[in-house]
Motif scaffolding. Structure first.
Motif, PDB file in Angstrom:
ATOM      1  N   VAL A   1      17.906 -27.349 -10.492  1.00 50.83           N
ATOM      2  CA  VAL A   1      17.997 -27.554  -9.046  1.00 50.83           C
ATOM      3  C   VAL A   1      19.370 -28.135  -8.706  1.00 50.83           C
ATOM      4  O   VAL A   1      20.022 -27.724  -7.738  1.00 50.83           O
ATOM      5  CB  VAL A   1      16.869 -28.484  -8.551  1.00 50.83           C
TER       6      VAL A   1
ATOM      7  N   TYR B   1      22.013 -25.473  -9.103  1.00 51.99           N
ATOM      8  CA  TYR B   1      22.051 -24.586  -7.930  1.00 51.99           C
ATOM      9  C   TYR B   1      23.030 -25.133  -6.892  1.00 51.99           C
ATOM     10  O   TYR B   1      23.823 -24.381  -6.307  1.00 51.99           O
ATOM     11  CB  TYR B   1      20.645 -24.482  -7.333  1.00 51.99           C
TER      12      TYR B   1
ATOM     13  N   LEU C   1      17.674 -20.484 -10.094  1.00 49.45           N
ATOM     14  CA  LEU C   1      16.271 -20.579  -9.711  1.00 49.45           C
ATOM     15  C   LEU C   1      15.359 -19.892 -10.721  1.00 49.45           C
ATOM     16  O   LEU C   1      14.170 -20.195 -10.815  1.00 49.45           O
ATOM     17  CB  LEU C   1      16.063 -19.952  -8.322  1.00 49.45           C
TER      18      LEU C   1
ATOM     19  N   SER D   1      12.553 -33.056  -9.209  1.00 46.37           N
ATOM     20  CA  SER D   1      13.465 -31.977  -8.829  1.00 46.37           C
ATOM     21  C   SER D   1      13.824 -32.062  -7.345  1.00 46.37           C
ATOM     22  O   SER D   1      14.982 -31.865  -6.955  1.00 46.37           O
ATOM     23  CB  SER D   1      12.834 -30.612  -9.121  1.00 46.37           C
TER      24      SER D   1
ATOM     25  N   GLY E   1      17.535 -32.811  -6.161  1.00 47.75           N
ATOM     26  CA  GLY E   1      18.108 -31.722  -5.375  1.00 47.75           C
ATOM     27  C   GLY E   1      18.674 -32.202  -4.054  1.00 47.75           C
ATOM     28  O   GLY E   1      19.777 -31.800  -3.654  1.00 47.75           O
TER      29      GLY E   1
END
Length: 513
Positions: A314, A317, A344, A435, A439
């Motif tokens: 995460v 990303y 992902l 997460s 994130g």
């Protein structure tokens, strides 16, 4: 059961658990080294070669990946699952592998022009021909790998993989990239890696090179191999149709950006996936379908793996664009959007990797293949339509399809082991919460740094430190987040850690008492 028998059974479980832990630990250690090396080597080669060379090589890898399944046909895997084997079993596996790999190599060489025409890249024809010998090398090496896997000797396997990569890519590949500056630098590295890997593996097994083609006596082997082949082919379709469509629909540069981003994200996961799945498969094969033991092991693996990889990806990303710029350089900036999509998908591959051994060791070998077929057909049509818009749209559809397939396989594993929805949710919930927290923090930091036009390297470093700090803080606040498996590792590390780290490790481990 007598007292002695109970003691023997307990000792056997303890021995198996210890060997499994040692095997996986060696895999993790070797793969961490390989991941670090891969980032450096692949980044350097990407700067020398550019997207077109990586696109051509990606075409070769696709052909190699598909044809290699026919070259082995799953016969070597049967050596791992059998409770006992003899020299005849080894000779049969070696004979079938050599025969099939020779035929496949000849077929690739003969059809290389047609394959290149399919991709619309005539220059790829010689790439296919040059890579064909790897079929034979890998098919023989697979026998040695299976023999080592039977003994959970992943130390030798991982050292061979690491040695092959060092000689193949870090030395031969880099030199060829500097002096050739073409896709053949990657091909030369690939060939060298396969040869060195085989030599190191065979050095530790020394099995006889006797060939046995007595098909009539090997019905079970062929049936098992056929199931493995069908499953592998379906997995190849599920994992390669997107690249096939991109390579067929768009130009070589587009495939280069797509495959480079995929390699950047999936290289570390792929290395861990192979080690994890092999270790779990070998260990569960020796549990004799003892479902309570398998259920406990599976849930513990879900807890540990999800906690380790979900928050990390995460965060990855959020940092995908600076990561691509730092590793590959400015000419690869178009790969950043692809890298985000692949972030992902990547953690789900490890969860898939621990679910497949459950099915294969409980008599449900064909289920994995059969349930995926509708998903793959639907995703192929969807990706074909997405290709009318952009290559990024293809990646997005591939990500959704992969998530659906992974969830389906995990549901089948839970059904097989009689794991309820509540049990599974409790196993994965800590990772989902963590997460979400990491994130949000990573997004806030990256947004601010990007708005201030901070250099990519500095953004990556700050983002990584913030992620690590958030993870440590969360675990210190809620030590029970740490699964027993990871807690045991922390306990072993505490004896060797510096004095200042002892209170931190003790606090992290307090949730297990």
């Amino acid at each position: 059961m007598t007292g002695n028998e109970q003691n023997d059974a307990s000792a056997s479980k303890s021995s198996l658990g210890h060997k499994t832990a040692v095997a996986f630990s060696w895999g993790v250690f070797a793969n961490l080294l390989k991941i670090a090396l891969t980032l450096v080597v692949q980044g350097a080669m990407a700067r020398f070669l550019g997207p077109s060379a990586f696109g051509l090589f990606a075409m070769g890898i696709m052909v190699m990946g598909l044809a290699s399944y026919f070259a082995d046909m799953g016969i070597s895997t049967r050596l791992v699952q059998q409770q006992t084997i003899d020299n005849d079993d080894i000779a049969f596996a070696l004979g079938i592998n050599l025969m099939m790999s020779g035929l496949i190599a000849f077929g690739v060489v003969a059809g290389s022009d047609y394959l290149a025409l399919f991709f619309g890249a005539p220059e790829a024809s010689l790439i296919f021909k040059t890579m064909a010998p790897v079929f034979v090398i890998n098919s023989v090496a697979s026998v040695s790998v299976s023999l080592l896997r039977r003994n959970l000797d992943y130390r030798t396997i991982q050292l061979a993989n690491l040695g092959g990569y060092v000689v193949g890519f870090a030395i031969v590949g880099m030199l060829c990239a500097i002096f050739l500056a073409s896709a053949y630098a990657l091909v030369a590295a690939y060939l060298t890696q396969a040869l060195v890997n085989f030599l190191m593996l065979y050095r530790n097994t020394r099995h006889a090179f006797r060939l046995d083609f007595s098909f009539r006596k090997r019905g079970e082997h062929l049936a098992f191999g056929g199931t493995v082949l069908a499953t592998n082919l379906i997995n190849w379709c599920g994992g390669s149709i997107d690249k096939l469509i991109v390579g067929r629909t768009f130009n070589v540069q587009s495939l280069g950006h797509y495959s480079a981003a995929y390699n950047l994200i999936f290289a570390p996961i792929g290395a861990l996936y192979q080690n994890l799945q092999s270790t779990v498969f070998s260990s569960m094969a020796r549990m004799d379908a003892d479902k309570p033991r398998m259920r406990e092991a599976y849930l513990e693996l879900v807890r540990a793996i999800s906690l380790l990889v979900l928050p990390a990806f995460v965060c990855a990303y959020m940092l995908a664009h600076p990561l691509v710029l730092v590793v590959y350089g400015a000419q690869w900036s178009a790969s950043g959007a692809f890298a985000q999509v692949f972030c992902l998908m990547a953690p789900l591959q490890l969860l898939w990797g621990i679910s497949t051994p459950v099915l294969w060791n409980t008599g449900r070998k064909s289920v994995e293949a059969s349930v995926q077929i509708p998903f793959i057909l639907l995703s192929a049509v969807s990706m074909g339509l997405a290709a009318k818009h952009s290559s990024l749209a293809v990646a997005q559809v591939a990500a959704v399809a992969f998530c659906l397939r992974t969830v389906t396989i995990m549901m089948l594993a839970c059904q097989t082991l009689q794991i309820g929805a509540r049990q599974f949710a409790l196993a994965i919930l800590p990772a989902l919460v963590l997460s979400a927290c990491t994130g949000v923090v990573a997004w806030l930091v990256e947004t601010q740094l990007a708005a201030l036009h901070v250099l990519a390297l500095l953004r990556l470093v700050i983002g990584g430190l913030v992620f690590a700090g958030t993870m440590v803080l969360a675990v210190l606040m809620v030590p029970s987040l740490i699964p027993r498996t990871l807690a045991a590792i922390l306990q072993r590390l505490s004896a060797r850690a510096p004095q200042w780290a002892h209170p931190i490790l003790k606090r992290m481990n307090s949730g297990q008492t």
